[in-house]
Motif scaffolding. Structure first.
Motif, PDB file in Angstrom:
ATOM      1  N   GLU A   1       0.904  -1.084  -0.072  1.00  0.00           N
ATOM      2  CA  GLU A   1       0.050   0.117  -0.066  1.00  0.00           C
ATOM      3  C   GLU A   1       0.827   1.287  -0.039  1.00  0.00           C
ATOM      4  O   GLU A   1       0.463   2.234  -0.688  1.00  0.00           O
ATOM      5  N   TRP A   2       1.823   1.298   0.778  1.00  0.00           N
ATOM      6  CA  TRP A   2       2.882   2.427   0.692  1.00  0.00           C
ATOM      7  C   TRP A   2       3.541   2.722  -0.496  1.00  0.00           C
ATOM      8  O   TRP A   2       3.459   3.815  -1.053  1.00  0.00           O
ATOM      9  N   GLN A   3       3.556   1.604  -1.498  1.00  0.00           N
ATOM     10  CA  GLN A   3       4.248   1.782  -2.533  1.00  0.00           C
ATOM     11  C   GLN A   3       3.168   2.371  -3.578  1.00  0.00           C
ATOM     12  O   GLN A   3       3.293   3.419  -4.555  1.00  0.00           O
ATOM     13  N   ILE A   4       2.018   1.808  -3.488  1.00  0.00           N
ATOM     14  CA  ILE A   4       0.863   2.335  -4.364  1.00  0.00           C
ATOM     15  C   ILE A   4       0.575   3.987  -4.148  1.00  0.00           C
ATOM     16  O   ILE A   4       0.436   4.623  -5.155  1.00  0.00           O
ATOM     17  N   GLU A   5       0.663   4.374  -2.859  1.00  0.00           N
ATOM     18  CA  GLU A   5       0.184   5.838  -2.428  1.00  0.00           C
ATOM     19  C   GLU A   5       1.528   6.557  -3.022  1.00  0.00           C
ATOM     20  O   GLU A   5       1.270   7.721  -3.365  1.00  0.00           O
ATOM     21  N   ALA A   6       2.735   6.066  -2.932  1.00  0.00           N
ATOM     22  CA  ALA A   6       3.865   6.934  -3.251  1.00  0.00           C
ATOM     23  C   ALA A   6       4.096   7.049  -4.983  1.00  0.00           C
ATOM     24  O   ALA A   6       4.646   7.882  -5.280  1.00  0.00           O
ATOM     25  N   THR A   7       3.442   5.916  -5.627  1.00  0.00           N
ATOM     26  CA  THR A   7       3.801   5.793  -7.018  1.00  0.00           C
ATOM     27  C   THR A   7       2.595   5.979  -8.060  1.00  0.00           C
ATOM     28  O   THR A   7       2.954   6.238  -9.318  1.00  0.00           O
ATOM     29  N   ALA A   8       1.568   5.561  -7.558  1.00  0.00           N
ATOM     30  CA  ALA A   8       0.472   5.372  -8.664  1.00  0.00           C
ATOM     31  C   ALA A   8       0.142   6.738  -9.522  1.00  0.00           C
ATOM     32  O   ALA A   8      -0.054   6.510 -10.597  1.00  0.00           O
ATOM     33  N   GLN A   9      -0.117   7.974  -8.740  1.00  0.00           N
ATOM     34  CA  GLN A   9      -0.131   9.161  -9.435  1.00  0.00           C
ATOM     35  C   GLN A   9       0.987   9.540 -10.427  1.00  0.00           C
ATOM     36  O   GLN A   9       0.611   9.929 -11.422  1.00  0.00           O
ATOM     37  N   THR A  10       2.083   9.252  -9.836  1.00  0.00           N
ATOM     38  CA  THR A  10       3.279   9.493 -10.642  1.00  0.00           C
ATOM     39  C   THR A  10       3.404   8.594 -11.806  1.00  0.00           C
ATOM     40  O   THR A  10       3.594   9.199 -12.971  1.00  0.00           O
ATOM     41  N   ILE A  11       3.087   7.369 -11.757  1.00  0.00           N
ATOM     42  CA  ILE A  11       3.071   6.561 -12.852  1.00  0.00           C
ATOM     43  C   ILE A  11       1.950   6.865 -13.972  1.00  0.00           C
ATOM     44  O   ILE A  11       2.178   6.901 -15.304  1.00  0.00           O
ATOM     45  N   ALA A  12       0.861   6.986 -13.361  1.00  0.00           N
ATOM     46  CA  ALA A  12      -0.292   7.461 -14.266  1.00  0.00           C
ATOM     47  C   ALA A  12       0.096   8.820 -15.304  1.00  0.00           C
ATOM     48  O   ALA A  12      -0.134   8.801 -16.587  1.00  0.00           O
ATOM     49  N   LEU A  13       0.466   9.645 -14.626  1.00  0.00           N
ATOM     50  CA  LEU A  13       0.881  11.029 -15.347  1.00  0.00           C
ATOM     51  C   LEU A  13       1.989  10.443 -16.181  1.00  0.00           C
ATOM     52  O   LEU A  13       2.199  11.197 -17.443  1.00  0.00           O
ATOM     53  N   ALA A  14       2.971   9.898 -15.782  1.00  0.00           N
ATOM     54  CA  ALA A  14       4.196   9.607 -16.699  1.00  0.00           C
ATOM     55  C   ALA A  14       3.855   8.488 -17.847  1.00  0.00           C
ATOM     56  O   ALA A  14       4.253   8.959 -19.046  1.00  0.00           O
ATOM     57  N   PHE A  15       2.836   7.746 -17.796  1.00  0.00           N
ATOM     58  CA  PHE A  15       2.082   7.096 -18.923  1.00  0.00           C
ATOM     59  C   PHE A  15       1.646   7.974 -19.854  1.00  0.00           C
ATOM     60  O   PHE A  15       1.515   7.704 -20.980  1.00  0.00           O
ATOM     61  N   VAL A  16       0.790   8.894 -19.495  1.00  0.00           N
ATOM     62  CA  VAL A  16       0.028   9.812 -20.274  1.00  0.00           C
ATOM     63  C   VAL A  16       1.266  10.454 -21.307  1.00  0.00           C
ATOM     64  O   VAL A  16       1.110  10.416 -22.313  1.00  0.00           O
ATOM     65  N   GLU A  17       2.151  10.857 -20.478  1.00  0.00           N
ATOM     66  CA  GLU A  17       3.304  11.709 -21.148  1.00  0.00           C
ATOM     67  C   GLU A  17       3.986  10.727 -22.084  1.00  0.00           C
ATOM     68  O   GLU A  17       4.211  11.049 -23.310  1.00  0.00           O
ATOM     69  N   GLY A  18       4.238   9.488 -21.728  1.00  0.00           N
ATOM     70  CA  GLY A  18       5.012   8.611 -22.456  1.00  0.00           C
ATOM     71  C   GLY A  18       3.772   8.247 -23.756  1.00  0.00           C
ATOM     72  O   GLY A  18       4.578   8.265 -24.941  1.00  0.00           O
ATOM     73  N   ASN A  19       2.568   7.954 -23.716  1.00  0.00           N
ATOM     74  CA  ASN A  19       1.809   7.836 -24.742  1.00  0.00           C
ATOM     75  C   ASN A  19       1.916   8.900 -25.827  1.00  0.00           C
ATOM     76  O   ASN A  19       1.855   8.956 -27.141  1.00  0.00           O
ATOM     77  N   GLN A  20       1.879  10.247 -25.268  1.00  0.00           N
ATOM     78  CA  GLN A  20       2.166  11.320 -26.036  1.00  0.00           C
ATOM     79  C   GLN A  20       3.371  11.251 -26.795  1.00  0.00           C
ATOM     80  O   GLN A  20       3.508  11.928 -28.046  1.00  0.00           O
ATOM     81  N   THR A  21       4.301  11.039 -26.258  1.00  0.00           N
ATOM     82  CA  THR A  21       5.801  11.180 -26.939  1.00  0.00           C
ATOM     83  C   THR A  21       5.596  10.100 -27.789  1.00  0.00           C
ATOM     84  O   THR A  21       6.256  10.361 -28.994  1.00  0.00           O
ATOM     85  N   ALA A  22       5.044   8.870 -27.783  1.00  0.00           N
ATOM     86  CA  ALA A  22       5.121   7.754 -28.729  1.00  0.00           C
ATOM     87  C   ALA A  22       4.083   8.375 -30.054  1.00  0.00           C
ATOM     88  O   ALA A  22       4.677   7.845 -31.104  1.00  0.00           O
ATOM     89  N   SER A  23       3.310   9.112 -29.819  1.00  0.00           N
ATOM     90  CA  SER A  23       2.542   9.549 -30.934  1.00  0.00           C
ATOM     91  C   SER A  23       3.131  10.483 -31.805  1.00  0.00           C
ATOM     92  O   SER A  23       2.518  11.044 -32.787  1.00  0.00           O
ATOM     93  N   GLU A  24       3.849  11.461 -31.087  1.00  0.00           N
ATOM     94  CA  GLU A  24       4.370  12.755 -31.953  1.00  0.00           C
ATOM     95  C   GLU A  24       5.019  12.499 -33.124  1.00  0.00           C
ATOM     96  O   GLU A  24       4.634  12.991 -34.272  1.00  0.00           O
ATOM     97  N   PRO A  25       6.042  11.267 -33.295  1.00  0.00           N
ATOM     98  CA  PRO A  25       6.447  11.311 -34.759  1.00  0.00           C
ATOM     99  C   PRO A  25       5.169  10.704 -35.816  1.00  0.00           C
ATOM    100  O   PRO A  25       5.227  11.200 -36.851  1.00  0.00           O
TER     101      PRO A  25
END
Length: 399
Positions: free
Chosen positions: A370-394
């Motif tokens: 649970e402590w890992q989820i609390e510390a990382t879930a929001q950060t991962i979600a935002l990073a994945f959105v950023e990664g999806n955008q980066t992958a689609s740019e080319p």
């Protein structure tokens, strides 16, 4: 140096249990195996220390089961350094704690630079703890006095180390994090036996063709069977490099096999008929293995993601960068904030819809605390959105 005595009789064992019960506070436990020498991972020495009772060195092969000791101490806190390495061999003889304090894991969570027991003891207690016998053959009998002294000190200092670490965990606000990690370690299930274990043969990546793989499989299986029967580490019979050399050379007679300079090991000549029979089976069998393992849940290497799954590659890279910041803010190693395997699986198959809640549920399903989820879930979600955008740019720029 104190003379150390190994307990190897029923009467001494039961007397030791009485003394341990009369002690006070948590109980330090350690085990010594003979990895690299024996096939099994059984304990060949079990050390116990409790304040008010002293150090006890038990001989597991002589004593057998430790159920009586377990009944006496199971509900106390057990202090173990790197518990994930010792719990399996302790449970094999009936020792199964209900609570643990893992001093190595605590050291990692506190951000200590070195987490080996010797280093932790020296940093926290100012005592130099020699570790020259850590890789010894503990199945040796009788055990040398210097080894016994080494083994006794491993637990004799562990309670003091635990107290220092506990104070630091409290000071840094990481007691709850540590408690969750200790419990997860205690409850972790053994890894399942890998499909086609012969594919772990070192150097197999250089072997081509189904026939050659069949030879490798038969040689590995023959060695594993022989090692199991004799309780000897497989590599001490014939090293991996020698088996792979035979696969590549494929000598056409037993004499030619014996003449190979690259075919080494204590059993390479004394058990020559075993190896020749295995080689013949590999060369003649109709049961040829597939070039790659059967379908499994093993992910492809991350280095290949940019070509095989560029979107997942972009998500993984963005999340790694973001989580490194989280790890630094917590002063906890990145691999302890979230295991690389969990992050890879999440990046390969992200939840839909993609947000902190669904990422948290996915992490929980993968075994995150649970402590890992609390510390990382929001950060991962935002990073994945950023990664999806980066992958689609080319793709956008090409249209």
């Amino acid at each position: 140096m104190t003379d150390r005595h190994v307990i190897d009789s029923e009467d001494e064992y039961l007397d030791a249990i009485t003394k341990i019960e009369a002690g006070h506070g948590p109980i330090a436990v350690d085990a010594e195996r003979a990895s690299g020498y024996r096939y099994s991972q059984r304990a060949y020495l079990i050390q116990v220390f409790r304040r008010g009772a002293g150090v006890f060195l038990f001989d597991p092969p002589a004593i057998g089961r430790f159920d009586a000791l377990n009944d006496a101490i199971r509900d106390e806190e057990w202090i173990i350094h790197a518990a994930s390495q010792d719990l399996a061999c302790l449970r094999e003889v009936g020792l199964d704690p209900s609570r643990i304090f893992d001093t190595e894991l605590a050291s990692r969570l506190l951000g200590l630079d070195r987490v080996g027991l010797g280093s932790v003891v020296e940093e926290l207690l100012g005592i130099h703890l020699a570790k020259e016998h850590s890789a010894a053959d503990w199945s040796t009998r009788p055990l040398p006095e210097s080894w016994l002294e080494y083994a006794a000190l491993d637990v004799e200092l562990l309670v003091d180390v635990r107290d220092k670490l506990d104070a630091l965990l409290t000071e840094s606000g990481k007691q709850e994090i540590a408690a969750q990690e200790f419990e997860a370690t205690r409850l972790r299930q053994p890894k399942l036996v890998r499909q086609d274990p012969w594919r772990r043969l070192s150097g197999l990546h250089g072997v081509r063709g189904a026939r050659n793989l069949a030879v490798a499989r038969e040689l590995w299986t023959a060695r594993d069977t022989l090692a199991r029967e004799r309780d000897v580490a497989p590599g001490r019979l014939v090293p991996d490099a020698s088996l792979v050399a035979v696969v590549k050379a494929q000598p056409r007679s037993s004499a030619a096999l014996a003449a190979m300079r690259d075919f080494k090991g204590r059993a390479s000549r004394t058990d020559l008929p075993v190896w020749w029979a295995a080689l013949e089976r590999g060369l003649t069998t109709d049961d040829l293995p597939p070039l790659r393992p059967a379908s499994s849940d093993v992910l492809p290497p991350a280095r290949s993601w940019s070509e095989r799954n560029p979107e997942a590659d972009a998500r993984l890279k963005a999340a790694r960068t973001a989580l490194a910041v989280v790890a630094e803010s917590l002063s906890i190693p990145l691999e302890n904030v979230l295991t690389p395997e969990m992050l890879r699986r999440l990046a390969w198959t992200p939840p839909v819809p993609l947000d902190a809640a669904t990422v948290g549920d996915a992490l929980r399903g993968l075994g995150a605390r649970e402590w890992q989820i609390e510390a990382t879930a929001q950060t991962i979600a935002l990073a994945f959105v950023e990664g999806n955008q980066t992958a689609s740019e080319p793709q956008k720029s090409e249209s």
